[in-house]
Design a protein around this motif. Structure first.
Motif, PDB file in Angstrom:
ATOM      1  N   ASP A 150      -6.258   5.961   3.880  1.00 39.65           N
ATOM      2  CA  ASP A 150      -6.963   5.049   2.878  1.00 39.65           C
ATOM      3  C   ASP A 150      -8.597   5.414   3.027  1.00 39.65           C
ATOM      4  O   ASP A 150      -9.309   4.336   3.443  1.00 39.65           O
ATOM      5  N   VAL A 190     -13.584  -1.812  10.779  1.00 37.42           N
ATOM      6  CA  VAL A 190     -12.278  -2.136  10.182  1.00 37.42           C
ATOM      7  C   VAL A 190     -11.548  -3.010  11.192  1.00 37.42           C
ATOM      8  O   VAL A 190     -10.758  -2.271  12.080  1.00 37.42           O
ATOM      9  N   HIS A 193      -7.286  -4.603  10.671  1.00 39.78           N
ATOM     10  CA  HIS A 193      -5.807  -3.713  10.836  1.00 39.78           C
ATOM     11  C   HIS A 193      -6.404  -2.397  11.487  1.00 39.78           C
ATOM     12  O   HIS A 193      -7.649  -2.213  11.776  1.00 39.78           O
ATOM     13  N   ILE A 234      -1.765  -7.338  -2.352  1.00 43.20           N
ATOM     14  CA  ILE A 234      -3.042  -6.705  -2.521  1.00 43.20           C
ATOM     15  C   ILE A 234      -2.967  -5.237  -3.184  1.00 43.20           C
ATOM     16  O   ILE A 234      -3.778  -4.631  -3.954  1.00 43.20           O
ATOM     17  N   PHE A 235      -2.100  -4.451  -2.560  1.00 44.85           N
ATOM     18  CA  PHE A 235      -1.721  -3.035  -3.079  1.00 44.85           C
ATOM     19  C   PHE A 235      -0.245  -2.864  -3.778  1.00 44.85           C
ATOM     20  O   PHE A 235       0.425  -2.168  -3.057  1.00 44.85           O
ATOM     21  N   ASP A 293     -15.231  -5.224   7.301  1.00 45.88           N
ATOM     22  CA  ASP A 293     -14.232  -4.641   6.308  1.00 45.88           C
ATOM     23  C   ASP A 293     -13.296  -6.052   6.268  1.00 45.88           C
ATOM     24  O   ASP A 293     -12.582  -6.377   7.116  1.00 45.88           O
ATOM     25  N   ARG A 528     -14.607   9.513  -6.014  1.00 48.41           N
ATOM     26  CA  ARG A 528     -15.218   9.855  -4.560  1.00 48.41           C
ATOM     27  C   ARG A 528     -15.152  11.252  -4.431  1.00 48.41           C
ATOM     28  O   ARG A 528     -14.401  11.866  -3.688  1.00 48.41           O
TER      29      ARG A 528
HETATM   30  C1  OTU Z   1     -11.505  -2.808   1.918  1.00 41.64           C
HETATM   31  O1  OTU Z   1     -11.333  -3.293   0.736  1.00 41.64           O
HETATM   32  C2  OTU Z   1     -12.161  -1.439   1.859  1.00 41.64           C
HETATM   33  O2  OTU Z   1     -13.419  -1.498   1.017  1.00 41.64           O
HETATM   34  C3  OTU Z   1     -11.011  -0.520   1.280  1.00 41.64           C
HETATM   35  O3  OTU Z   1     -11.591   0.819   1.188  1.00 41.64           O
HETATM   36  C4  OTU Z   1      -9.815  -0.636   2.066  1.00 41.64           C
HETATM   37  O4  OTU Z   1      -8.665   0.158   1.454  1.00 41.64           O
HETATM   38  C5  OTU Z   1      -9.525  -1.951   2.289  1.00 41.64           C
HETATM   39  O5  OTU Z   1     -10.539  -2.663   2.691  1.00 41.64           O
HETATM   40  C6  OTU Z   1      -8.589  -1.843   3.473  1.00 41.64           C
HETATM   41  O6  OTU Z   1      -9.151  -1.454   4.922  1.00 41.64           O
HETATM   42  O7  OTU Z   1      -8.843  -4.677  -1.418  1.00 41.64           O
HETATM   43  O8  OTU Z   1      -9.395  -2.906  -3.026  1.00 41.64           O
HETATM   44  O9  OTU Z   1     -11.754  -9.082  -0.125  1.00 41.64           O
HETATM   45  O10 OTU Z   1     -10.914  -6.677  -1.502  1.00 41.64           O
HETATM   46  O11 OTU Z   1     -11.501  -5.784   1.737  1.00 41.64           O
HETATM   47  C7  OTU Z   1     -10.245  -2.928  -1.766  1.00 41.64           C
HETATM   48  C8  OTU Z   1     -11.661  -7.993   0.378  1.00 41.64           C
HETATM   49  C9  OTU Z   1      -9.845  -3.987  -1.189  1.00 41.64           C
HETATM   50  C10 OTU Z   1     -10.881  -6.823  -0.187  1.00 41.64           C
HETATM   51  C11 OTU Z   1     -11.456  -5.563   0.452  1.00 41.64           C
HETATM   52  C12 OTU Z   1     -10.558  -4.347   0.036  1.00 41.64           C
END
Ligand code: OTU
Length: 650
Positions: A150, A190, A193, A234-235, A293, A528
């Protein structure tokens, strides 16, 4: 929560009891002066820290044991803090508003993609100085799983730099050198997690009950199903739901993001303590601003969305109090890309002093697509103001996707239908809307809800990719103007502007990620790419290409910003421009008044003389960007996508 009087008494009693142990540790190694400095901060913050910890962990039978360990850890960390950082501590404590300065300019990059290694990054110091940077965010650079990690957001050790990039010592050397050049290093914490390869996760996999408690691990679907009734995905393209089945353990693990990112269980005091140690370690490695994060997700409660829970705030405040005691120079930056009310809830001098401003980011793109600033102006009018001692990070692009996190009520008030508008914005920016200039890519489309977010570089989303493909000079001009317009706003509106490095050179989407199995499933890789230093050297010298034009003009705008006292801090008033395409605001500080007006249309627009006389800085003024003199007797004409910074004529 326990009542205030009881907390006060207990705090005093517990510190009295613990102090001799701590003092024994300190007196061995610290000078009297250092001990006194530490003690003063401890006495100032202790009651707050104690109250927060009681609220979070007071029910644990061994609460006082954890409290003692935490206090000793803070003491040890202070002892280990290098002298140069203690000097930064002293400077920052004497000037706590340092980051409100108009001289603040942020940049963010991936070390591997920008320079390859930390050592090589130091060689680019002249480049950062040319851009005027005072803040440099190094994206996650710690040990992480091979292949998909990630983008480094799955951390296997918070104390080891990824072997290919360098070492912790090199990070500290770099931070010290950059600090000497006025650049603060920013690194991610971070903390929602770890990766499934972190030592704690490995021990949990091996069946160690102590470490299984660090995470959310369930024998069957009963609890995951119960939680999922109220969770948002979220994903969703990675895996449906928020839990991952681990065949090796025959267990379900809570994984909000990727399946290899295991959510930590902060309901356990030992997890708070373990992560506090990592936080203090990063502070002593030279990190001046810690990017927290994914803050919304750090506390779970059955029957809720498990986002933005009250305990998430207590937890961050407790980390804040700890940092004030043992690493006072360090600031927290909140990364909450959620509803604007929730974004605001993390911002405060005692929580996160700095926060991304996802609302401004999203609405600047919204205004570009619609050629209408009503939602932007209305939202900024009501939502831009922050408590004293805090600052926005104003950005246009980041390594992440764009989500349309505006408030539905705000939209309704200006006559916009929120779901329809979000659908329109998604299709506009992924180029599915007839006539759109943008070339973006969808991210995490949810088949059930139809939700999606948008990936793509600033330049590609602003129309440069399409214009260059068409080879149409008029379209290229418009795209470059859009890019400069957006920057003119974030450079003047108040707060710290943050440049996603690459954007200063008009970097376009790079579709090659699709051929890399570790990246193909995540469209954010389209924005990126690795830095092309040959191209960069060329544009620094030649301003006749679009990229060169962007670079030259952006560095000029940055320099201009740093010279305007009015751009100090975040105080900003949105003004009524009288035109749906003109976004305007006033900045005022230290005797300077600045009227900023930005035209979000590809056609010329006018602001009438009456309004100029009401909001303008006097009767005769200069547009600092073009150098033109303007008088408030007639209306102000702005060209396609022009932005003016009007100051009193001197
Ligand atoms: C963040 O983003 C980071 O910026 C991401 O790059 C990571 O993948 C993610 O955390 C996990 O570590 O959902 O689409 O409200 O929106 O934390 C990006 C917060 C994300 C989330 C955000 C997250």
């Amino acid at each position: 929560m326990a009542d205030a009087e009881w907390v006060r008494r207990q705090a005093a009693v517990s510190l009295g009891r613990l102090w001799p142990r701590l003092d024994a540790v300190l007196s061995e190694q610290a000078t009297l002066e250092q001990r006194q400095a530490f003690e003063a901060r401890l006495r100032r913050e202790w009651e707050r820290l104690f109250g927060l910890l009681i609220a979070l962990y007071g029910d644990n039978y061994d609460f006082f044991y954890h409290l003692e360990q935490l206090l000793l850890a803070a003491g040890h960390s202070w002892l280990a803090r290098p002298d140069w950082l203690k000097q930064v501590d002293t400077r920052r404590e004497a000037d706590p508003d340092w980051f409100q300065s108009q001289r603040m300019i942020g940049g963010v990059l991936y070390v591997d993609l920008f320079s390859g290694t930390l050592a090589k990054l130091c060689e680019h110091l002249p480049y950062f100085k040319e851009l005027g940077l005072t803040y440099l965010h190094l994206m996650p650079l710690f040990d992480a799983p091979e292949g998909n990690s990630d983008g480094g957001y799955a951390i296997s050790s918070y104390r080891r730099v990824s072997p290919g990039l360098g070492t912790i010592e090199e990070l500290t050397t770099l931070a010290r050198e950059f600090q000497a050049h006025g650049i603060s290093v920013v690194v991610d914490f971070v903390f929602n997690h770890t990766s499934d390869e972190h030592e704690w996760a490995k021990r949990a996999q091996a069946g160690d009950a102590e470490y299984q408690d660090y995470y959310f691990i369930f024998p069957d679907r009963a609890m995951p199903d119960a939680y999922e009734r109220t969770l948002r995905e979220i994903f969703p393209e990675v895996r449906r739901g928020s839990f991952t089945w681990r065949a090796d353990m025959r267990r379900w693990v809570w994984t909000t993001f990727n399946s290899f990112q295991w959510d930590l269980n902060y309901a356990k005091p030992q997890v708070f303590r373990a992560m506090a140690d990592e936080l203090l370690f990063l502070a002593n490695a030279g990190v001046e601003i810690l990017r927290l994060d994914a803050v919304p997700f750090i506390w779970k409660r059955m029957g809720t969305s498990c986002e933005n829970q009250p305990e998430a705030h207590l937890l961050i405040q407790a980390f804040n109090a700890l940092a004030r005691i043992a690493a006072p120079a360090m600031l927290f930056k909140s990364e909450a890309i959620v509803h604007p009310d929730d974004v605001l809830s993390y911002i405060g001098p005692q929580e996160c002093q700095i926060s991304y401003n996802p609302l401004l980011m999203a609405l600047l793109w919204e205004a570009l697509a619609t050629r209408d600033v009503k939602l932007l102006a209305h939202s900024m009018h009501t939502r831009f103001k922050l408590p004293p001692g805090c600052a926005w990070i104003n950005y246009l692009r980041s390594h992440d996707d764009i989500g349309w996190t505006f408030d539905d009520g705000d939209a309704g008030r200006v006559g916009i239908d929120p779901p329809g508008h979000r659908r329109f914005l998604n299709s506009f920016y992924i180029g599915r809307f007839e006539g759109s200039f943008a070339r973006g890519v969808p991210f995490q489309e949810n088949p059930d809800t139809g939700d999606a977010r948008v990936s793509g570089t600033l330049a590609s989303l602003a129309g440069l990719e399409q214009a260059m493909l068409a080879g149409d000079q008029r379209l290229i001009d418009l795209a470059v103007r859009r890019i400069l317009l957006l920057h003119s706003v974030i450079l003047s509106i108040g707060g710290i502007p943050l440049i996603y490095l690459g954007d200063e050179a008009g970097t376009l989407n790079d579709y090659a990620f699709a051929n890399n199995p570790a990246k193909a499933g995540d469209s954010r890789w389209v924005h990126r790419p690795a830095t092309d230093w040959q191209q960069r050297a060329h544009i620094q010298q030649n301003h006749d290409t679009p990229a060169g034009w962007i670079f030259a003009e952006l560095t000029r705008l940055i320099r201009l910003r740093t010279e305007q006292p009015a751009i100090w801090d975040g105080a900003m008033e949105v003004v009524e421009t009288g035109s749906p395409q003109l976004f305007g605001f006033v900045r005022q500080h230290a005797g300077q008044r600045l009227l900023v007006v930005a035209n979000f249309s590809e056609h010329p627009r006018e602001m009438d003389g009456n309004r100029l006389r009401v909001y303008g800085p006097g009767y005769n003024f200069t547009d600092l960007i073009s150098g033109n003199s303007i008088a408030a007797e007639s209306s102000l004409r702005l060209d396609a996508y022009q932005c003016v910074w009007l100051a009193a004529k001197t």
